[in-house]
Write a protein that holds these residues in place. Structure first.
Motif, mmCIF file in Angstrom:
data_model
loop_
_atom_site.group_PDB
_atom_site.id
_atom_site.type_symbol
_atom_site.label_atom_id
_atom_site.label_comp_id
_atom_site.label_asym_id
_atom_site.label_seq_id
_atom_site.Cartn_x
_atom_site.Cartn_y
_atom_site.Cartn_z
ATOM 1 N N GLY A 168 1.117 2.438 -6.479
ATOM 2 C CA GLY A 168 0.842 1.035 -6.191
ATOM 3 C C GLY A 168 -0.578 0.620 -6.546
ATOM 4 O O GLY A 168 -1.364 1.386 -7.097
ATOM 5 N N GLU A 169 -0.894 -0.606 -6.210
ATOM 6 C CA GLU A 169 -2.192 -1.195 -6.548
ATOM 7 C C GLU A 169 -3.235 -0.861 -5.483
ATOM 8 O O GLU A 169 -2.946 -0.874 -4.291
ATOM 9 C CB GLU A 169 -2.047 -2.717 -6.676
ATOM 10 C CG GLU A 169 -3.284 -3.412 -7.188
ATOM 11 C CD GLU A 169 -3.053 -4.891 -7.420
ATOM 12 O OE1 GLU A 169 -4.048 -5.640 -7.573
ATOM 13 O OE2 GLU A 169 -1.875 -5.297 -7.438
ATOM 14 N N TYR A 170 -4.450 -0.555 -5.950
ATOM 15 C CA TYR A 170 -5.537 -0.156 -5.058
ATOM 16 C C TYR A 170 -5.933 -1.331 -4.151
ATOM 17 O O TYR A 170 -6.276 -2.412 -4.634
ATOM 18 C CB TYR A 170 -6.733 0.285 -5.891
ATOM 19 C CG TYR A 170 -7.935 0.749 -5.093
ATOM 20 C CD1 TYR A 170 -7.877 1.915 -4.344
ATOM 21 C CD2 TYR A 170 -9.124 0.026 -5.111
ATOM 22 C CE1 TYR A 170 -8.978 2.354 -3.621
ATOM 23 C CE2 TYR A 170 -10.236 0.459 -4.400
ATOM 24 C CZ TYR A 170 -10.148 1.620 -3.657
ATOM 25 O OH TYR A 170 -11.234 2.057 -2.946
ATOM 26 N N PRO A 171 -5.884 -1.143 -2.810
ATOM 27 C CA PRO A 171 -6.262 -2.228 -1.894
ATOM 28 C C PRO A 171 -7.778 -2.497 -1.967
ATOM 29 O O PRO A 171 -8.571 -1.566 -1.824
ATOM 30 C CB PRO A 171 -5.877 -1.671 -0.511
ATOM 31 C CG PRO A 171 -4.988 -0.495 -0.782
ATOM 32 C CD PRO A 171 -5.425 0.057 -2.096
ATOM 33 N N VAL A 172 -8.151 -3.724 -2.191
ATOM 34 C CA VAL A 172 -9.566 -4.078 -2.301
ATOM 35 C C VAL A 172 -10.289 -3.724 -1.000
ATOM 36 O O VAL A 172 -9.841 -4.063 0.100
ATOM 37 C CB VAL A 172 -9.721 -5.589 -2.590
ATOM 38 C CG1 VAL A 172 -11.206 -5.959 -2.632
ATOM 39 C CG2 VAL A 172 -9.054 -5.942 -3.905
ATOM 40 N N GLY A 173 -11.410 -3.015 -1.133
ATOM 41 C CA GLY A 173 -12.205 -2.637 0.022
ATOM 42 C C GLY A 173 -11.719 -1.402 0.745
ATOM 43 O O GLY A 173 -12.317 -0.990 1.749
ATOM 44 N N SER A 174 -10.654 -0.788 0.279
ATOM 45 C CA SER A 174 -10.103 0.387 0.947
ATOM 46 C C SER A 174 -11.037 1.591 0.818
ATOM 47 O O SER A 174 -11.682 1.776 -0.211
ATOM 48 C CB SER A 174 -8.738 0.745 0.352
ATOM 49 O OG SER A 174 -8.265 1.974 0.872
ATOM 50 N N ARG A 175 -11.085 2.413 1.866
ATOM 51 C CA ARG A 175 -11.896 3.633 1.854
ATOM 52 C C ARG A 175 -11.022 4.889 1.829
ATOM 53 O O ARG A 175 -11.522 5.999 1.960
ATOM 54 C CB ARG A 175 -12.768 3.667 3.114
ATOM 55 C CG ARG A 175 -13.830 2.581 3.183
ATOM 56 C CD ARG A 175 -15.045 2.936 2.372
ATOM 57 N NE ARG A 175 -15.692 4.143 2.883
ATOM 58 C CZ ARG A 175 -16.602 4.846 2.229
ATOM 59 N NH1 ARG A 175 -16.945 4.479 1.015
ATOM 60 N NH2 ARG A 175 -17.150 5.911 2.778
#
Length: 217
Positions: free
Chosen positions: A179-186
């Motif tokens: 899937g698509e990388y969640p913005v701001g995810s750590r």
């Protein structure tokens, strides 16, 4: 070692493919026209062939007919992106069809899929002090087994098969989590920190500023 024949008449593209596959642990031979490729195939055996369609002297489709009786799996890599061309290549027996321009990570992933399908992957992969058993999904460091979660295993294998390559966080997330990388995810950073400690890659798995991470052996 897995042997790959690269048949591509554009040398910069051929060099890029060879460099990427070599870093991932494959042995590569290059040919720049269909006739040379046919001659090489008369003398040597390969586990996979990557063929451009538009080749000098003998086209990729013609070369495919020559390769097919050997049982060597083929992936077409070409600028010809029409549906008719893709269907023709697949009906001739090609395992996959990649259209230029392509991302190196996509190429490596497709190569891995085809090799697994033909059970041609290496059982053991040695990366620095690690011994990675692809069949039992176990990893050892200096003879001691290290227990990894499924995500940690996938993450370690991604870097082990791409040493020296700077991998974007988005690419890492897509390959390991999907899937698509969640913005701001750590999530990628946290798993990298844990993986470093578990397998002793504190100095080897390096941060690349504003990009992601790179495995330096």
């Amino acid at each position: 070692m897995i042997r790959v024949l690269i048949v591509e008449d554009e040398k910069p593209i051929s060099d890029l493919i060879k460099l990427s596959l070599t870093k991932a642990g494959y042995s590569c031979t290059c040919a720049y026209d269909g006739t040379t490729a046919a001659n090489i195939l008369e003398e040597e055996h390969f586990d996979l062939a990557l063929l451009d369609v538009m080749l000098p002297e003998v086209s990729g489709f013609e070369l495919m007919e020559y390769i097919q009786p050997t049982g060597t799996p083929v992936i077409f890599i070409t600028a010809k992106n029409s549906v008719d061309d893709r269907v023709k290549g697949l009906r001739m027996g090609a395992e996959d069809y990649i259209v230029k321009p392509f991302e190196v990570m996509e190429l490596l992933a497709r190569v891995e899929v085809v090799l697994r399908r033909y059970q041609k992957t290496e059982d053991l992969l040695t990366v620095g002090e690690l011994t990675i058993d692809m069949r039992s999904l176990q990893v050892q460091r200096n003879g001691e087994t290290i227990l990894l979660t499924k995500k940690e295993w996938d993450l370690m294998l991604l870097f082990a098969q791409n040493p020296g390559a700077a991998l974007y966080r988005e690419t890492i997330y897509e390959r390991v989590w999907g899937g698509e990388y969640p913005v701001g995810s750590r999530v990628v950073d946290l798993h990298i920190q844990r993986l470093r400690k578990k397998i002793g890659w504190e100095d080897k798995l390096q941060t690349v500023n504003r990009v992601g991470y790179r495995l330096v052996l």
